[in-house]
Design a protein around this motif. Sequence first.
Motif, PDB file in Angstrom:
ATOM      1  N   GLN A  42       0.837  -1.206   0.000  1.00 38.69           N
ATOM      2  CA  GLN A  42       0.000   0.000   0.000  1.00 38.69           C
ATOM      3  C   GLN A  42       0.872   1.256   0.000  1.00 38.69           C
ATOM      4  OE1 GLN A  42      -2.799  -0.929  -0.618  1.00 38.69           O
ATOM      5  NE2 GLN A  42      -3.089  -2.904   0.377  1.00 38.69           N
ATOM      6  N   SER A  86      -9.511  10.452  -2.150  1.00 40.17           N
ATOM      7  CA  SER A  86     -10.117   9.571  -3.148  1.00 40.17           C
ATOM      8  C   SER A  86     -10.603  10.355  -4.370  1.00 40.17           C
ATOM      9  CB  SER A  86     -11.287   8.808  -2.534  1.00 40.17           C
ATOM     10  OG  SER A  86     -10.864   8.127  -1.380  1.00 40.17           O
ATOM     11  N   TRP A 140      -7.640  11.196  -6.542  1.00 38.60           N
ATOM     12  CA  TRP A 140      -7.078  10.016  -7.201  1.00 38.60           C
ATOM     13  C   TRP A 140      -8.020   9.480  -8.282  1.00 38.60           C
ATOM     14  CZ3 TRP A 140      -2.499   8.920  -8.070  1.00 38.60           C
ATOM     15  CH2 TRP A 140      -2.080   7.632  -8.413  1.00 38.60           C
ATOM     16  N   SER A 150      -5.795  10.072 -11.427  1.00 38.45           N
ATOM     17  CA  SER A 150      -5.050   8.906 -11.916  1.00 38.45           C
ATOM     18  C   SER A 150      -5.405   8.617 -13.376  1.00 38.45           C
ATOM     19  CB  SER A 150      -5.296   7.682 -11.025  1.00 38.45           C
ATOM     20  OG  SER A 150      -6.660   7.346 -10.991  1.00 38.45           O
ATOM     21  N   LEU A 166       1.394   9.789  -7.765  1.00 40.86           N
ATOM     22  CA  LEU A 166       1.438   9.949  -6.306  1.00 40.86           C
ATOM     23  C   LEU A 166       2.260  11.179  -5.932  1.00 40.86           C
ATOM     24  CD1 LEU A 166       2.038   6.194  -5.428  1.00 40.86           C
ATOM     25  CD2 LEU A 166      -0.099   7.480  -5.150  1.00 40.86           C
ATOM     26  N   TRP A 206      -2.616   4.086   2.247  1.00 43.97           N
ATOM     27  CA  TRP A 206      -3.864   3.908   1.497  1.00 43.97           C
ATOM     28  C   TRP A 206      -3.661   2.999   0.303  1.00 43.97           C
ATOM     29  CZ3 TRP A 206      -4.613   6.448  -3.428  1.00 43.97           C
ATOM     30  CH2 TRP A 206      -3.588   7.340  -3.789  1.00 43.97           C
ATOM     31  N   PRO A 225      -4.317   2.438  -3.460  1.00 41.39           N
ATOM     32  CA  PRO A 225      -4.658   3.206  -4.664  1.00 41.39           C
ATOM     33  C   PRO A 225      -5.492   2.424  -5.675  1.00 41.39           C
ATOM     34  CG  PRO A 225      -2.369   2.508  -4.759  1.00 41.39           C
ATOM     35  CD  PRO A 225      -2.895   2.045  -3.427  1.00 41.39           C
ATOM     36  N   GLY A 255      -9.330   4.629  -4.518  1.00 39.78           N
ATOM     37  CA  GLY A 255      -8.329   4.999  -3.517  1.00 39.78           C
ATOM     38  C   GLY A 255      -8.956   5.049  -2.139  1.00 39.78           C
TER      39      GLY A 255
END
Length: 476
Positions: A76, A365, A368, A372, A378, A413, A415, A442
């Motif tokens: 993680q 979240s 991400w 993403s 990151l 966390w 991802p 996430g």
Amino acid sequence: MLITSGMQKLRTSQGCNMADLKDKKLVKGRRIVFEDGVVSEGCIVIREGKIEAVHRGENAPINEEEFQEVIDAGNQVVMPGIVDSHVHVNEPGRTAWEGYETATKAAAMGGITTIVDMPLNSIPPTTTLDAFKIKMEHAQPQCYVDVAFWGGVVPGNEMELRPMINAGIAGFKCFLIHSGVDEFPHVTTEDLHAAMKQLQGTDSVLLFHAEVETSDIPDSLGSPEEYSSFLASRPPSMEYEAIKLVCNMCKTYRVPCHIVHLSAAAALPLIQEARGAGAPLTVETCHHYLNLEAATVPGKATQYKCCPPIRDARNQEILWQALGNGDIDMVVSDHSPCTPELKLLEKGDFLAAWGGIASVQFGLSLFWTGGSKRGFTLQDMVRLMCENTSKLAGLGDRKGKIRAGCDADLVIWDPEAMWKVAVPSIQHKNKITPYLDMALKGKVLKTILRGQVVYSDTEGIAQQPMGQLLLKTGGK
Ligand SMILES: [Zn+2]
């Protein structure tokens, strides 16, 4: 994730001094986001709430038996705790809207280890030294993460600014248009000149709600139940004209200035130009401008209302691009809840409802989920939500990075995990949010504040509030 106790192992080892174990913890993992942006295997040594050492690679000179606790994050992500520099807590005075206990529990569950509280919506607003002290008294016993404070610039309070700086305020915020609450009036250009003169020579920053009244608002807006009516009432020109003023002030006084919640991408060239001219100007945008779009806001859905408004999809893509190229420095929540009555949920009147979106718990979240798929990494997340936000609030030397000497604030966390926003997991006081039922990517597994686990997905939120109030030091 594995947690092993060094104490248990100690029973079989000899010659170890128990006192050495006190408050000595190790976090290890294969995806640590290091300060230089490299994501790699390594470990973080924590002693008495601070990061004592950071080791990269698999062969760190570490004997795990020397630690009171070892947290193995495995595959993680381990990154600095998020610093959300734009949160409205509203306590005291409007605690029914949001209070310190609920806001900081929501933050802890969202991987946030520091929030910076806005000066308005509480009564009294944080516009005097006395009011700042009242804020701190209320916050002190009930914070689950660390809390710092913005003060307010309002007409005639310029002589309060330096006393608040000396008392540790993070910086100041002002409005150029009605703030929504009468006890926090907006400033005129003259008020700004007076405030700027007080702030010159300090290292304090002035935050601007950058909207002004303009003459291009249509006479007829359409049905108040349609989001398009509200959108038409706050065109991009309101931001553009306000940002022009902010840029001029910033260039004239060279006082650090910051634009909160930028929505209108049309204003980005102004910001580029001012920065090109050396203006100490920074800019934030919010998760809702990056993840929600005007065309899909349902009728009567006032939980989507915020000021400035959420605009169209094209505008949203330009904001993402500006985050990528550095024209926008950070992403924050602008968590600004109120009661269901003030949101007018049943009536669904966009024009009359309180403007503010509640989302502090979901920032990691949300970023991400949207980021993403657009190639954000990151490292980008740490830069935009940890480093730059902590720097803005004068906390850059102790928050927002995994570095020896900084507070041991971390979020662990997953991802890849997908999850759905549902009412039972919402920690903020009034369970209203436009993100309800949204699937997000996430998931926070553990939030660590100064070495203490304040949230874990298996144990929940810490029993006791362990947050501290953060006072800025070194104000000149
Ligand atoms: Zn706000």
